[in-house]
Design a protein around this motif. Structure first.
Motif, PDB file in Angstrom:
ATOM      1  N   UNK A 193       0.370  -7.311 -15.101  1.00  0.00           N
ATOM      2  CA  UNK A 193       1.623  -7.748 -15.719  1.00  0.00           C
ATOM      3  C   UNK A 193       2.407  -8.640 -14.758  1.00  0.00           C
ATOM      4  N   UNK A 194       2.426  -8.272 -13.489  1.00  0.00           N
ATOM      5  CA  UNK A 194       3.091  -9.126 -12.499  1.00  0.00           C
ATOM      6  C   UNK A 194       2.415 -10.484 -12.416  1.00  0.00           C
ATOM      7  N   UNK A 195       1.089 -10.488 -12.432  1.00  0.00           N
ATOM      8  CA  UNK A 195       0.356 -11.744 -12.390  1.00  0.00           C
ATOM      9  C   UNK A 195       0.710 -12.607 -13.612  1.00  0.00           C
ATOM     10  N   UNK A 196       0.786 -11.986 -14.783  1.00  0.00           N
ATOM     11  CA  UNK A 196       1.171 -12.708 -15.997  1.00  0.00           C
ATOM     12  C   UNK A 196       2.570 -13.308 -15.846  1.00  0.00           C
ATOM     13  N   UNK A 197       3.490 -12.497 -15.324  1.00  0.00           N
ATOM     14  CA  UNK A 197       4.870 -12.977 -15.163  1.00  0.00           C
ATOM     15  C   UNK A 197       4.930 -14.208 -14.261  1.00  0.00           C
ATOM     16  N   UNK A 198       4.207 -14.177 -13.151  1.00  0.00           N
ATOM     17  CA  UNK A 198       4.279 -15.280 -12.187  1.00  0.00           C
ATOM     18  C   UNK A 198       3.453 -16.502 -12.591  1.00  0.00           C
ATOM     19  N   UNK A 199       2.301 -16.271 -13.225  1.00  0.00           N
ATOM     20  CA  UNK A 199       1.426 -17.409 -13.528  1.00  0.00           C
ATOM     21  C   UNK A 199       1.628 -17.988 -14.918  1.00  0.00           C
ATOM     22  N   UNK A 200       2.184 -17.220 -15.830  1.00  0.00           N
ATOM     23  CA  UNK A 200       2.330 -17.676 -17.222  1.00  0.00           C
ATOM     24  C   UNK A 200       3.791 -17.719 -17.677  1.00  0.00           C
ATOM     25  N   UNK A 201       4.463 -16.563 -17.590  1.00  0.00           N
ATOM     26  CA  UNK A 201       5.799 -16.448 -18.176  1.00  0.00           C
ATOM     27  C   UNK A 201       6.841 -17.291 -17.442  1.00  0.00           C
ATOM     28  N   UNK A 202       6.865 -17.207 -16.126  1.00  0.00           N
ATOM     29  CA  UNK A 202       7.871 -17.974 -15.373  1.00  0.00           C
ATOM     30  C   UNK A 202       7.692 -19.481 -15.545  1.00  0.00           C
ATOM     31  N   UNK A 203       6.463 -20.018 -15.437  1.00  0.00           N
ATOM     32  CA  UNK A 203       6.313 -21.456 -15.690  1.00  0.00           C
ATOM     33  C   UNK A 203       6.707 -21.841 -17.121  1.00  0.00           C
ATOM     34  N   UNK A 204       6.407 -20.967 -18.076  1.00  0.00           N
ATOM     35  CA  UNK A 204       6.781 -21.219 -19.465  1.00  0.00           C
ATOM     36  C   UNK A 204       8.300 -21.305 -19.616  1.00  0.00           C
ATOM     37  N   UNK A 205       9.001 -20.331 -19.042  1.00  0.00           N
ATOM     38  CA  UNK A 205      10.465 -20.298 -19.167  1.00  0.00           C
ATOM     39  C   UNK A 205      11.109 -21.464 -18.406  1.00  0.00           C
ATOM     40  N   UNK A 206      10.561 -21.828 -17.254  1.00  0.00           N
ATOM     41  CA  UNK A 206      11.097 -22.983 -16.522  1.00  0.00           C
ATOM     42  C   UNK A 206      10.949 -24.256 -17.347  1.00  0.00           C
ATOM     43  N   UNK A 207       9.804 -24.441 -17.967  1.00  0.00           N
ATOM     44  CA  UNK A 207       9.598 -25.623 -18.821  1.00  0.00           C
ATOM     45  C   UNK A 207      10.522 -25.583 -20.026  1.00  0.00           C
ATOM     46  N   UNK A 208      10.716 -24.390 -20.580  1.00  0.00           N
ATOM     47  CA  UNK A 208      11.599 -24.259 -21.746  1.00  0.00           C
ATOM     48  C   UNK A 208      13.046 -24.595 -21.379  1.00  0.00           C
TER      49      UNK A 208
END
Length: 160
Positions: free
Chosen positions: A84-99
């Motif tokens: 879950x941490x890996x998902x947050x750092x590699x997927x969710x955070x870049x997604x939210x930054x782009x959003x």
């Protein structure tokens, strides 16, 4: 949105507290507090992962399953939390930054949140297990009533 969440949480706590003194379903302060905590945690979870577009049924089922059968010390749970941490750092955070950049005058393509490693169902399961682990901690440390906590959680996920 934060203001709405605070108002809804305060309202849930008020309703829970008021019904404790009347002929409501809550028979004690622990029952009403357990319900209010469930509503609070449910609303926080629901609105904080809104962008993930997850199936709330999967989250709630996995939360309840973890409360009943989960092991906080198991290697499987520890691996899930690492994933879950890996998902947050590699997927969710870049997604939210782009959003967030998209809200400016520029249009930025949003990165994909899900792939073969991190499916929507797997992330919903992880979140449910994490919430179940939090509930176990609350039960252990505070003595909350799990049936009322679960009911509050379910009611929170029904809020539109």
């Amino acid at each position: 949105m934060k203001k709405t969440l605070v108002v809804l949480t305060a309202f849930a706590a008020l309703v829970a507290t008021m019904s404790c003194g009347g002929a409501g379903k809550f028979k004690s302060d622990v029952d009403s507090l357990s319900y209010a905590i469930g509503v609070d945690m449910g609303l926080n979870a629901k609105f904080s992962v809104k962008d993930l577009e997850l199936d709330n049924t999967i989250i709630l089922e996995n939360m309840k399953d973890f409360i009943e059968n989960g092991d906080l010390e198991s290697e499987e749970f520890k691996k899930e939390m690492m994933d879950m941490q890996k998902f947050q750092y590699t997927k969710f955070m870049p997604y939210m930054q782009a959003k967030m950049q998209q809200n400016d005058s520029t249009q930025v393509e949003l990165p994909s949140l899900y792939d073969e490693e991190f499916t929507r169902e797997k992330i919903a399961s992880y979140i449910g297990h994490s919430m179940g682990a939090d509930a176990i901690g609350l039960k252990t440390n505070s003595g909350i009533s799990m049936p009322f906590f679960n009911e509050g959680m379910e009611d929170a996920f029904d809020v539109e």
